[in-house]
Design an enzyme around this catalytic site. Structure first.
Site, PDB file in Angstrom:
ATOM      1  N   LYS A   1      11.822 -13.248 -14.420  1.00 14.32           N
ATOM      2  CA  LYS A   1      11.398 -12.063 -15.174  1.00 14.32           C
ATOM      3  C   LYS A   1      10.272 -12.428 -16.130  1.00 14.32           C
ATOM      4  O   LYS A   1       9.276 -11.728 -16.234  1.00 14.32           O
ATOM      5  CB  LYS A   1      12.555 -11.487 -16.002  1.00 14.32           C
TER       6      LYS A   1
ATOM      7  N   CYS B   1       0.831  -1.204   0.000  1.00  9.50           N
ATOM      8  CA  CYS B   1       0.000   0.000   0.000  1.00  9.50           C
ATOM      9  C   CYS B   1       0.867   1.257   0.000  1.00  9.50           C
ATOM     10  O   CYS B   1       1.994   1.254   0.469  1.00  9.50           O
ATOM     11  CB  CYS B   1      -0.933   0.086   1.196  1.00  9.50           C
TER      12      CYS B   1
ATOM     13  N   ARG C   1       3.237   0.472  -5.372  1.00 10.70           N
ATOM     14  CA  ARG C   1       3.172  -0.214  -4.078  1.00 10.70           C
ATOM     15  C   ARG C   1       1.912  -1.075  -3.940  1.00 10.70           C
ATOM     16  O   ARG C   1       1.764  -1.815  -2.960  1.00 10.70           O
ATOM     17  CB  ARG C   1       3.201   0.810  -2.945  1.00 10.70           C
TER      18      ARG C   1
ATOM     19  N   HIS D   1      18.062 -35.232 -14.235  1.00 10.26           N
ATOM     20  CA  HIS D   1      17.513 -35.745 -12.973  1.00 10.26           C
ATOM     21  C   HIS D   1      16.009 -35.484 -12.862  1.00 10.26           C
ATOM     22  O   HIS D   1      15.457 -35.494 -11.772  1.00 10.26           O
ATOM     23  CB  HIS D   1      18.269 -35.135 -11.788  1.00 10.26           C
TER      24      HIS D   1
ATOM     25  N   GLU E   1       6.911 -13.389 -14.236  1.00  8.14           N
ATOM     26  CA  GLU E   1       6.203 -12.348 -13.486  1.00  8.14           C
ATOM     27  C   GLU E   1       5.565 -11.287 -14.375  1.00  8.14           C
ATOM     28  O   GLU E   1       4.556 -10.714 -14.000  1.00  8.14           O
ATOM     29  CB  GLU E   1       7.089 -11.713 -12.420  1.00  8.14           C
TER      30      GLU E   1
ATOM     31  N   TRP F   1      -2.865  -2.564  -1.635  1.00  2.00           N
ATOM     32  CA  TRP F   1      -2.529  -3.941  -2.008  1.00  2.00           C
ATOM     33  C   TRP F   1      -3.158  -4.795  -0.930  1.00  2.00           C
ATOM     34  O   TRP F   1      -2.730  -4.781   0.221  1.00  2.00           O
ATOM     35  CB  TRP F   1      -1.019  -4.119  -2.037  1.00  2.00           C
TER      36      TRP F   1
ATOM     37  N   GLU G   1      16.879 -16.046 -12.693  1.00  3.30           N
ATOM     38  CA  GLU G   1      16.403 -14.661 -12.835  1.00  3.30           C
ATOM     39  C   GLU G   1      15.653 -14.482 -14.169  1.00  3.30           C
ATOM     40  O   GLU G   1      14.612 -13.825 -14.222  1.00  3.30           O
ATOM     41  CB  GLU G   1      17.607 -13.703 -12.734  1.00  3.30           C
TER      42      GLU G   1
ATOM     43  N   LYS H   1       5.527  -3.566  -5.579  1.00  2.62           N
ATOM     44  CA  LYS H   1       6.954  -3.270  -5.648  1.00  2.62           C
ATOM     45  C   LYS H   1       7.674  -3.567  -4.350  1.00  2.62           C
ATOM     46  O   LYS H   1       8.763  -4.104  -4.349  1.00  2.62           O
ATOM     47  CB  LYS H   1       7.156  -1.807  -6.041  1.00  2.62           C
TER      48      LYS H   1
ATOM     49  N   ASN I   1      -0.807   1.569   5.943  1.00  5.08           N
ATOM     50  CA  ASN I   1       0.005   0.590   5.220  1.00  5.08           C
ATOM     51  C   ASN I   1       0.594  -0.354   6.260  1.00  5.08           C
ATOM     52  O   ASN I   1       1.259   0.104   7.182  1.00  5.08           O
ATOM     53  CB  ASN I   1       1.132   1.313   4.461  1.00  5.08           C
ATOM     54  N   GLY I   2       0.350  -1.644   6.130  1.00 11.23           N
ATOM     55  CA  GLY I   2       0.881  -2.608   7.106  1.00 11.23           C
ATOM     56  C   GLY I   2      -0.183  -3.613   7.485  1.00 11.23           C
ATOM     57  O   GLY I   2      -1.182  -3.779   6.768  1.00 11.23           O
TER      58      GLY I   2
HETATM   59  C1  F6R Z   1      11.323  -9.542  -9.123  1.00  8.61           C
HETATM   60  C2  F6R Z   1      11.318  -8.663  -7.973  1.00  8.61           C
HETATM   61  C3  F6R Z   1      11.144  -9.278  -6.633  1.00  8.61           C
HETATM   62  C4  F6R Z   1      12.026  -8.574  -5.601  1.00  8.61           C
HETATM   63  C5  F6R Z   1      11.721  -9.107  -4.195  1.00  8.61           C
HETATM   64  C6  F6R Z   1      12.618  -8.489  -3.146  1.00  8.61           C
HETATM   65  O1  F6R Z   1      11.505  -8.826 -10.309  1.00  8.61           O
HETATM   66  O2  F6R Z   1      11.430  -7.480  -8.096  1.00  8.61           O
HETATM   67  O3  F6R Z   1      11.386 -10.644  -6.657  1.00  8.61           O
HETATM   68  O4  F6R Z   1      13.374  -8.783  -5.940  1.00  8.61           O
HETATM   69  O5  F6R Z   1      10.385  -8.840  -3.877  1.00  8.61           O
HETATM   70  O6  F6R Z   1      12.457  -7.112  -3.078  1.00  8.61           O
HETATM   71  P1  F6R Z   1      13.536  -6.193  -2.409  1.00  8.61           P
HETATM   72  O7  F6R Z   1      14.791  -6.289  -3.207  1.00  8.61           O
HETATM   73  O8  F6R Z   1      12.950  -4.811  -2.424  1.00  8.61           O
HETATM   74  O9  F6R Z   1      13.763  -6.704  -1.018  1.00  8.61           O
END
Ligand code: F6R
Length: 618
Positions: A495, A2, A27, A514, A498, A75, A491, A613, A101-102
């Site tokens: 990407k 949020c 957020r 395996h 997601e 969120w 990674e 985010k 937020n929380g």
């Molecule tokens: C993927 C992504 C997430 C963050 C994860 C940790 O693209 O952005 O997997 O890497 O939520 O977030 P931080 O780095 O802010 O702790």
């Protein structure tokens, strides 16, 4: 998760709130709402879905001349993402509102108690209890709003950043921080007013002067200033005003179709910003005074423990290869949400490194707190100035990637790798296990990366665009790598899944036989990272196994490697760099592939479904 925003001052409040919410939408974007104070009391507008729905609603509302209000982008944690559950939430009479937020952990008990006292609840959220608790506390606190908020919060367990507005105190906003981020924006000119927000971008159009609230602090904002008090004692606290040097344009798309694409193209600059001032290519020296560890403490370290989530965890996995190879210390890598639930053997000779773009990820923060309790040395790697993790850690290596708005981590991930590379060289330097000339070579290779990426990026985007057209309809995708490129396979898969919602997995190429090789058929795209390094031949053997089963191969390999074209028509050639730097180089085409596939599939690249985010809840 949020985002919250608040304003009091001489400007009209609704545009200020909307602008702030736009910049906080990363957020969370399940619903949005705002409230302002008019002659007739509080006026609340809320809408399910993205902020644009709220804006559409507000189009039909007559302009208001209000100068005080709060906004929220949600969120969902408790209660579905509906209009009813959208913030702000009110007390029984609609005279007091809260944005939050929380998570309020004991909300259920509090709600039952309040209901027994006659309070009627309108939403399913945990937040609403806060409005009712403050309502109860007001008469007991002689209608002093800050005192009532303090009294009410004594009953609350959990994490929160809140903003409160009450018709009985029309000249003030009250804000409190406990484990969720909150920053104040301080007027630069007469009448500019005071702001509060979950993150800096919401403040930048109005001010660069900010105050970071610490845990258990309360702020009282007025049109002509602010004060900060301790939540526990109510005593006044003097806070440092910091100046942020990001300009508003840095947080805009700068002509790119998406923030993610802009952030991918910003990577050469971001890498430079991260190593600038920390490396001396002429002497091979690394300077990291921000570590706040003496040479003696560094020499005594006998283990390094890296903790992080998501992409940041992938950066940690790469760093394990670098640190063990060059520093010679055993390295553990943990997913932060798992770290907390195993027996931790930590002491002052273990260096714990939490890695987080946002510096607010709840699991990483909790893992770090455990490490601090067990006397480990804690050095964070983080992108967000003043975030919680940076304030708790003994030292922080900032990544200087600049604001990252796209939900998928791109430049922040790359800068984490750069910071971890610098940490490796620095520890090796202090412990005397790497010669100055070796460090010089490694620094020179790093310094050569940004101009090289600058040259390569446009071509990679074209190539990945073509590749995306071939594979856009795929249902699944496999990514393979070995050694330090195995985490990059993870990674690449993250990407893609997601932002395009294609199911994707990353594997250590040697693991294929395996189990996962059973998945290979004529429809399965398999992308392998095949730079010419120490495990090249082994990787090619794994690739042959995929080819023999008619998998649709894509290879990313070294420019000049003629063998690759024999295996598949889909080969992307990358420049040859020292093997340690391949994870940085090879990540970028994978980011572009995910971007191009998601764009072709019409996905919401910057705000993928179900994601936010910064993940400030466990
Ligand atoms: C993927 C992504 C997430 C963050 C994860 C940790 O693209 O952005 O997997 O890497 O939520 O977030 P931080 O780095 O802010 O702790």
């Amino acid at each position: 998760m949020c985002g919250i925003v608040g304003y009091i001052g001489s400007r009209r409040v609704v545009p200020v709130l909307l602008e702030g919410l736009k910049r906080l939408e990363y957020r969370g974007y399940d619903s949005a709402g705002l409230v302002y104070l008019s002659k007739n009391g509080l006026v609340k507008h809320r809408a399910a879905g993205k902020l644009v729905n709220l804006e559409t609603k507000l189009d039909q509302v007559r302009e208001t001349a209000s100068h005080i209000g709060l906004g929220h982008t949600r969120w969902a944690t408790h209660g579905s993402p509906s209009e009813l559950n959208a913030h702000p939430h009110s007390d029984c009479n609609g005279e007091l509102v809260v944005v939050h937020n929380g998570i309020i952990e004991n909300y259920h008990t509090l709600r039952e108690e309040l209901q027994a006292d006659g309070h009627v609840f309108k939403s399913e959220t945990d937040t609403e209890v806060l409005a009712h608790l403050i309502e109860e506390a007001l008469p007991l606190s002689r209608n002093n709003l800050p005192a009532a908020v303090r009294r009410a919060l004594k009953k609350v367990r959990g994490s929160y950043a809140i903003g409160v507005l009450w018709t009985g105190a029309p000249d003030q906003l009250v804000a409190v921080r406990s484990q969720s981020p909150l920053v104040l924006g301080i007027q630069e000119n007469e009448g500019g007013g005071s702001l509060l927000a979950s993150d800096i971008p919401a403040l930048l159009p109005y001010t660069r002067k900010v105050v970071f609230l610490d845990d258990q602090e309360m702020a009282i904002l007025r049109a002509d200033g602010f004060e900060v008090r301790s939540l526990a004692s109510g005593r006044k606290i003097n806070k440092e005003i910091k100046t942020i040097d990001w300009n508003p344009a840095m947080a805009e798309k700068a002509g790119y179709t998406h923030f993610m694409l802009k952030e991918i193209f910003e990577q050469p600059q971001a890498i430079m910003n991260t190593f600038r001032g920390r490396v001396e290519p002429e002497t091979g020296q690394i300077c990291l005074p921000e570590l706040d560890l003496s040479d003696r403490e560094i020499k005594k370290l006998n283990r390094i423990s890296l903790v992080a989530c998501g992409s940041s965890w992938h950066a940690a996995l790469v760093a394990k290869y670098w640190l063990e190879k060059w520093v010679g210390i055993p390295v553990e890598v943990d997913i932060a949400s798992e770290f907390r639930y195993r027996r931790l053997i930590l002491n002052e000779n273990v260096l714990v490194v939490p890695i987080s773009q946002s510096g607010e990820t709840a699991d990483t923060l909790a893992a770090m707190c455990l490490a601090l309790q067990k006397d480990a040395k804690v050095v964070a790697i983080c992108n967000v100035l003043g975030s919680t993790i940076t304030r708790e850690a003994h030292g922080t290596i900032y990544t200087h990637a600049g604001p990252e708005i796209g939900v998928a981590s791109t430049k922040a991930f790359i800068c984490q790798l750069v910071a971890l590379y610098l940490l490796t060289l620095y520890l090796a330097q202090v412990r005397g296990v790497m010669s100055a000339s070796q460090r010089q070579t490694m620094i020179e290779s790093l310094v050569e990366l940004p101009p090289m990426l600058e040259r390569e990026l446009p071509g990679w985007q074209e190539e990945m665009g073509r590749l995306a057209e071939h594979f856009v309809k795929s249902r699944d995708f496999l990514f393979l790598g070995r050694g330090e490129n195995f985490p990059i396979a993870l990674e690449g898969a993250l990407k893609l899944k997601e932002i395009s919602y294609i199911h994707a997995e990353g594997y250590a190429a040697g693991e294929m036989k395996h189990g996962p090789i059973a998945l290979i058929d004529r429809d399965m795209p398999v992308l392998a990272l095949a730079p010419q390094n120490g495990v090249y031949e082994k990787l090619i053997a794994n690739v042959e196994e995929v080819k023999a089963r008619h998998g649709r191969l894509i290879l990313l390999g070294s420019r000049g490697d003629r063998d690759l074209a024999r295996l598949t028509p889909h080969v992307i050639y990358l420049p040859v760099v020292m093997p340690d730097l391949n994870p940085i180089l090879y990540t970028i085409p994978l980011q572009l592939l995910a971007y191009e596939v998601a764009r072709l599939r019409g996905c919401d690249v910057d705000q993928p479904r179900n994601l936010a985010k910064s993940v400030t809840v466990e």
